[in-house]
Design an enzyme around this catalytic site. Structure first.
Site, PDB file in Angstrom:
ATOM      1  N   HIS A  96       0.794  -1.227   0.000  1.00 60.34           N
ATOM      2  CA  HIS A  96       0.000   0.000   0.000  1.00 60.34           C
ATOM      3  C   HIS A  96       0.830   1.282   0.000  1.00 60.34           C
ATOM      4  CE1 HIS A  96      -4.489   0.961   1.066  1.00 60.34           C
ATOM      5  NE2 HIS A  96      -4.095   1.559  -0.053  1.00 60.34           N
ATOM      6  N   ASP A 119      -9.916  -0.324   4.096  1.00 61.43           N
ATOM      7  CA  ASP A 119      -8.722  -0.933   4.689  1.00 61.43           C
ATOM      8  C   ASP A 119      -9.029  -1.273   6.150  1.00 61.43           C
ATOM      9  OD1 ASP A 119      -5.273   0.075   4.113  1.00 61.43           O
ATOM     10  OD2 ASP A 119      -6.012  -1.502   5.464  1.00 61.43           O
ATOM     11  N   HIS A 121      -6.766  -0.942   8.184  1.00 59.67           N
ATOM     12  CA  HIS A 121      -5.771  -0.060   8.783  1.00 59.67           C
ATOM     13  C   HIS A 121      -5.888   1.359   8.252  1.00 59.67           C
ATOM     14  CE1 HIS A 121      -4.166  -4.231   8.331  1.00 59.67           C
ATOM     15  NE2 HIS A 121      -3.991  -4.070   9.622  1.00 59.67           N
ATOM     16  N   ASP A 123      -3.203   3.510   7.838  1.00 60.72           N
ATOM     17  CA  ASP A 123      -2.046   3.822   6.969  1.00 60.72           C
ATOM     18  C   ASP A 123      -1.700   5.299   7.006  1.00 60.72           C
ATOM     19  OD1 ASP A 123      -2.222   1.169   6.430  1.00 60.72           O
ATOM     20  OD2 ASP A 123      -2.781   1.357   4.324  1.00 60.72           O
ATOM     21  N   HIS A 136       4.345   1.207   4.076  1.00 62.15           N
ATOM     22  CA  HIS A 136       2.962   0.867   3.685  1.00 62.15           C
ATOM     23  C   HIS A 136       1.969   1.169   4.818  1.00 62.15           C
ATOM     24  CE1 HIS A 136       2.188  -3.498   5.271  1.00 62.15           C
ATOM     25  NE2 HIS A 136       2.981  -2.849   6.100  1.00 62.15           N
ATOM     26  N   ASP A 227      -7.395  -1.830   0.042  1.00 58.46           N
ATOM     27  CA  ASP A 227      -6.449  -2.801   0.612  1.00 58.46           C
ATOM     28  C   ASP A 227      -7.250  -4.070   0.809  1.00 58.46           C
ATOM     29  OD1 ASP A 227      -3.957  -2.561   3.198  1.00 58.46           O
ATOM     30  OD2 ASP A 227      -4.917  -4.358   2.403  1.00 58.46           O
ATOM     31  N   ASP A 229      -6.970  -6.448   2.598  1.00 62.58           N
ATOM     32  CA  ASP A 229      -7.166  -6.864   3.993  1.00 62.58           C
ATOM     33  C   ASP A 229      -8.354  -6.173   4.658  1.00 62.58           C
ATOM     34  OD1 ASP A 229      -4.274  -5.031   5.261  1.00 62.58           O
ATOM     35  OD2 ASP A 229      -6.361  -4.394   5.221  1.00 62.58           O
ATOM     36  N   GLU A 272      -1.979  -5.287  -1.662  1.00 62.86           N
ATOM     37  CA  GLU A 272      -1.667  -6.160  -0.538  1.00 62.86           C
ATOM     38  C   GLU A 272      -2.097  -7.613  -0.732  1.00 62.86           C
ATOM     39  OE1 GLU A 272       0.332  -5.343   1.936  1.00 62.86           O
ATOM     40  OE2 GLU A 272       0.321  -3.164   2.011  1.00 62.86           O
TER      41      GLU A 272
HETATM   42  N1  LIG Z   1      -1.991  -3.638   5.754  1.00 63.84           N
HETATM   43  C1  LIG Z   1      -1.367  -2.633   6.380  1.00 63.84           C
HETATM   44  N2  LIG Z   1      -1.856  -1.444   6.179  1.00 63.84           N
HETATM   45  O1  LIG Z   1      -3.009  -1.257   5.502  1.00 63.84           O
HETATM   46  N3  LIG Z   1      -0.290  -2.850   7.224  1.00 63.84           N
HETATM   47  C2  LIG Z   1       0.459  -1.761   7.798  1.00 63.84           C
HETATM   48  C3  LIG Z   1      -0.298  -1.001   8.864  1.00 63.84           C
HETATM   49  C4  LIG Z   1      -0.383  -1.770  10.136  1.00 63.84           C
HETATM   50  N4  LIG Z   1      -0.686  -0.838  11.247  1.00 63.84           N
HETATM   51 MN   LIG Z   2      -4.322  -2.987   5.578  1.00 61.79          MN
HETATM   52 MN   LIG Z   3      -3.285  -0.546   3.608  1.00 59.70          MN
END
Ligand SMILES: N/C(=N\O)NCCC[NH3+]
Ligand SMILES: [Mn+2]
Ligand SMILES: [Mn+2]
Length: 314
Positions: A96, A119, A121, A123, A136, A227, A229, A272
């Site tokens: 990312h 996401d 997260h 980021d 990322h 993302d 995830d 990702e």
């Molecule tokens: N997938 C991730 N970001 O979207 N990983 C890094 C951030 C983890 N705090």
């Molecule tokens: Mn993420």
């Molecule tokens: Mn991300």
């Protein structure tokens, strides 16, 4: 829909090998053919080539800073070209950190953007708040006007200028946010729909309120940064930082169907996907197929089906 695809086989925004293979796996699952099959005009601009940068020693905590800066400079130029050719841009990652280049290149072409960040997260760590140094986990901090003073001078980042206002960012899917990131989100008043809001409101209301927020002033082109995830690991396990309690496949598809029907989607990142994080071939397939299906819904696929306008029952 006119679609321009760019692959960015890049992994140095984080530490897990394999994410650089995401773009070619998504292609191998038939993305181009499937988009053409649903009536899109598709141009595949291929993959960027990222030269190795030797002696890319950490700067402060930042890991692979020169490689990340250079990769995103190249990506920004490619995205600008794809937009100049009149396409909606699809950027296939890679990790990312590539959103730095993708959003920069998009903003160079379309000036004011709305950014929808889907996401688990946020980021949005800065170079000084990042716990890991992995870029990322930081891309948005380099892009937001209000955080400009928090970004030091970094080799290979001199090309980069902030290009997004905090008020023009919306998050969906958050469930693993660092304390420093949470402070930044609150301090800047950034609109967020965490998984709590997805549960409380339901995805239809989340999308209604997301669009109300994005369109509250002028309607700007949308940059969707997805993302993989964001989806629950039961759907997309082959990714570097899975987090329980994610979006269902249906919620992910609803998000992209809804964004498609606004008619304002101007660029989308799909990042990702990491085959090496899948325990079985089926886990990799589920993750890649979800990415393909999300992109198909960005470009007009609808679950009720469709037919040619001139179709007649024989
Ligand atoms: N997938 C991730 N970001 O979207 N990983 C890094 C951030 C983890 N705090
Ligand atoms: Mn993420
Ligand atoms: Mn991300």
């Amino acid at each position: 829909h006119c679609v321009g695809i760019i692959g960015a086989p890049f992994s140095k925004g984080q530490q897990r090998d394999g994410v650089q293979r995401g773009a070619d796996l998504i292609r191998a699952a038939g993305l181009v053919q499937k988009l053409k099959g649903q009536g899109c005009v598709v141009k595949d601009y291929g993959n960027l080539t990222f030269e190795d940068i030797p002696n890319d020693e950490p700067i402060g905590r930042l890991k692979s800073p020169r490689a990340v800066g250079r990769a995103n400079e190249l990506l920004a130029g490619a995205v600008l070209k794809i937009k100049s050719d009149g396409n909606t841009c699809v950027m296939l990652g890679g990790d990312h950190s590539l959103a730095i280049g993708s959003i920069s290149g998009h903003a160079a072409s379309r000036h004011e953007l709305s950014v929808l960040w889907v996401d688990a997260h946020a980021d949005i760590n800065t170079p000084l708040t990042t716990p890991t140094g992995n870029i990322h986990g930081q891309p948005l901090s380099y892009l937001i006007h209000e955080l400009h003073s928090k970004i030091p001078i970094i080799p290979h980042f001199s090309w980069l200028k902030p290009c997004v206002a905090a008020k023009d960012i919306v998050y969906i899917g958050l469930r693993d946010v660092d304390p420093e990131e949470h402070y930044i989100l609150k301090h800047l008043g950034i609109k967020t729909f965490s998984m709590t809001e997805v549960d409380r409101l339901g995805i239809a209301k989340v999308m209604e309120q997301t669009c109300d927020h994005m369109f509250s002033k002028v309607k700007k082109p949308i940059h969707l940064s997805f993302d993989i995830d964001a989806l629950d690991p039961s759907v997309s396990p082959a990714t570097g930082t899975p987090a329980a309690g994610g979006l269902t496949y249906r919620e992910g598809i609803y998000i992209t169907e809804h964004i498609c029907q606004t008619g304002l989607l101007s660029a989308v990142d799909m990042v990702e996907v990491n085959p090496k994080q899948g325990k079985t071939e089926d886990e990799i397939k589920s993750t890649v197929n979800a990415a393909v299906d999300l992109l198909r819904s960005c470009f007009g696929r609808v679950r009720e089906g469709s037919h040619e306008p001139d179709y007649q029952i024989p």
